[in-house]
Structure formats: C-alpha cells, structure tokens
Motif scaffolding. Structure first.
Motif, PDB file in Angstrom:
ATOM      1  N   CYS A 131       0.732  -1.141  -0.152  1.00  0.00           N
ATOM      2  CA  CYS A 131       0.249  -0.054  -0.125  1.00  0.00           C
ATOM      3  C   CYS A 131       0.964   1.225  -0.098  1.00  0.00           C
ATOM      4  O   CYS A 131       1.986   1.295   0.717  1.00  0.00           O
ATOM      5  N   HIS A 132       0.521   2.228  -0.724  1.00  0.00           N
ATOM      6  CA  HIS A 132       1.382   3.453  -1.088  1.00  0.00           C
ATOM      7  C   HIS A 132       1.320   4.226   0.074  1.00  0.00           C
ATOM      8  O   HIS A 132       2.293   5.187   0.559  1.00  0.00           O
ATOM      9  N   VAL A 133       0.154   4.003   0.894  1.00  0.00           N
ATOM     10  CA  VAL A 133       0.311   4.925   2.291  1.00  0.00           C
ATOM     11  C   VAL A 133       1.210   4.339   3.380  1.00  0.00           C
ATOM     12  O   VAL A 133       1.509   5.107   4.282  1.00  0.00           O
ATOM     13  N   ASN A 178       1.300  12.013  -4.964  1.00  0.00           N
ATOM     14  CA  ASN A 178       0.323  10.913  -4.322  1.00  0.00           C
ATOM     15  C   ASN A 178      -0.751  10.641  -5.467  1.00  0.00           C
ATOM     16  O   ASN A 178      -1.271  11.538  -6.125  1.00  0.00           O
ATOM     17  N   CYS A 222      -3.803  -2.322   1.384  1.00  0.00           N
ATOM     18  CA  CYS A 222      -4.473  -1.050   1.133  1.00  0.00           C
ATOM     19  C   CYS A 222      -5.801  -1.091   1.924  1.00  0.00           C
ATOM     20  O   CYS A 222      -6.534   0.126   2.177  1.00  0.00           O
ATOM     21  N   THR A 272      -3.571   9.074  -5.156  1.00  0.00           N
ATOM     22  CA  THR A 272      -5.008   9.160  -4.832  1.00  0.00           C
ATOM     23  C   THR A 272      -5.767  10.288  -5.748  1.00  0.00           C
ATOM     24  O   THR A 272      -5.200  11.515  -5.643  1.00  0.00           O
TER      25      THR A 272
END
Lengths: 163, 163
Positions: free
Chosen positions: B110-112, B159, B117, B161
């Motif tokens: 997950c990129h966060v 980002n 995710c 998103t």
C-alpha cells in the motif's frame, strides 16, 4: 432504518487517513467490489456497487451489487438462494474499492455453478516457459465440481457473460 | 522469451468452460486485477492490467500493472522494492478479472505505508444500526502500524490518490 450518508471527498489526508466514509464512484456511478469467503479466504467474485447497493449492503448486512449486464440493483442470491452474509466490509486507501468478507448460504457464488468464479489458472514464470507452445498456453482447472446446475437455478435467464 | 498470445473470444462455452486464455479488456484496454497475499489470504490491493502488463506478469512471474493515474506500465516494486512474486494467477468465469496470489518482498503493498490497502472497515447490519448517528458512520481501523514511511520510499513523487 436511516440511509447511509457518504461524506464529500475533500482532502487526500481525509480520504486516506481519516474516519470519514467518502467512497469514490467512477463516471458510471460505480465502485469496484472484491468478495472473498470469510472462512477460507478464497476469492469468490468481483463485482460493482452503485451508491444504493453500497448503502443497502451496509444497512442489511447482505451483499447487494449493481449488475452492469442487466443494469439493475442486484440482491445477490435473490434468484439462486446463495445470499452472501457480510462478516466484514473494508474499504481501501483511496476509497475506490470495497472488500467484502462473506459467508455464503449454500456455498456457491458463480453463475456457471462453481463455488468460486476463479476455477482456472494460468501458468506463470518458469511454468509458463515449460508449458507454452509459441506463446499459446492452456488454462489449468483448479475446480471441476459444480455445486449446482445453472439450468436448474436460472432456467432460461440469459447468460450474463459478454463476448 | 515468446510473448503470450491471447485467444479471440468466440463463444460463451469457450470463454467460461474452455482451456483458452481469452481475456476481456474493457474500452480502456484494461482488465481488473485482485491481489491477495498467498500465505495469509489477505486482500492486498486491487489494480488493472493492460495486455502488455498481463503478458509480462505471465512471462516473468512478477506482478505488472497499468497505472491509471500515471498512465504507464507499472512493475510493482520497481520504486519501493516491494516486488510481488506471483504464486498463482487465476482468471474468472467470463475472463474479465485476474486473481493474483502473491508473496511480497518486504511485506507492504500500500502506498500509504500499510501492509494492505484495506486497513479500515465499515460497520454493517446490526453494527451499523448500533453505531450510526442519522446515517453518519465512522470507519474503524483494523491496522494502525505502517510497514514503511512513504516519504522515505517515494520522496516527492505525487500521491496517486484522486479526489
């Protein structure tokens, strides 16, 4: 029973790291849904919800989808009896995908008659290299036993698969 | 290394009950991908592949996607190091969805910064009724421990998103 109120999407921080339910519906008004068996972890199906289907799923605890082929709200199991009881509903980082962990009455989720829609696999990596003939490969079946006969359950309802 | 050759979609019988790999790419040229951890069964992410990404994934055994936000072929882990090794690649009944069962180097997808995710859940059914205030609900966090700091890994890359 109050309808679910979704929040407006205002900041990346709010969407990714906040407590607001602020789903992103695409230009068709749909959000992607991934449905797994809550006990086995097996992927059962992948579908879509519109806002109404998501709200009804949250309110009732039973999976509702939006059928793209029939263009209608779809209470899963209304025809087949294979209702999906939602044990957990999760949402991803950017809130454009729903994960349902479900228990399925009767154990089937696939209109072809199998337990899961994913009953065939593709050889990858060294298995692909070993098995392919000039780029052609055969699918391998991982499940060959149908849980039900689609003809008995759906009768002459048109097959939803599009070519 | 030969490229993978996909078959033309000719009949429902062929697509649903045959051995041909005849994926259905949508009007953007994409197929939906669901990626789970091969060991835990946890849903890690949901993404998309174009024909090139699917072919490369089959040939190399490492997950390749098509990034809709950046509009490029995306070898997962090329930036972060969190490469996904494909243990199994399955396809669904009407061949418009891919299921990857993967092992992730380093454990994050997950990129966060979380492992998966899907680190927040929505209360459903009786839990929804108990917790909601006039339709408003709060997400519940299921994972609060980041595996990595996105700033260290991605630096000032935008980002992905979208609001």
């Amino acid at each position: 029973m109050s309808a679910v109120r979704f929040k407006a999407r205002e900041t990346i921080e709010q969407v990714e790291e906040g407590y607001d339910l602020a789903p992103r519906f695409d230009d068709r008004g749909l959000i992607t849904v991934v449905t797994t068996d809550a006990t086995s972890g097996e992927l059962l199906m992948q579908g879509y919800m519109n806002a109404e289907a998501l709200s009804l799923t949250i309110q009732t605890g039973e999976a509702h989808y939006f059928s793209r082929s029939r263009e209608v709200l779809w209470h899963k199991g209304a025809t087949s009896g294979f209702v999906q009881s939602v044990r957990e509903l999760l949402i991803d980082d950017d809130q454009d995908c729903i994960w349902l962990r479900v228990d399925v009455a009767g154990g089937a989720s696939c209109h072809v008659g199998y337990r899961s829609c994913f009953y065939r696999k593709v050889p990858v990596g060294t298995d692909f290299e070993a098995g392919q003939r000039e780029g052609h490969i055969d699918l391998e079946w991982t499940d060959t036993e149908k849980v039900f006969d689609p003809l008995d359950v759906y009768g002459d309802v048109p097959n939803p698969t599009k070519l």
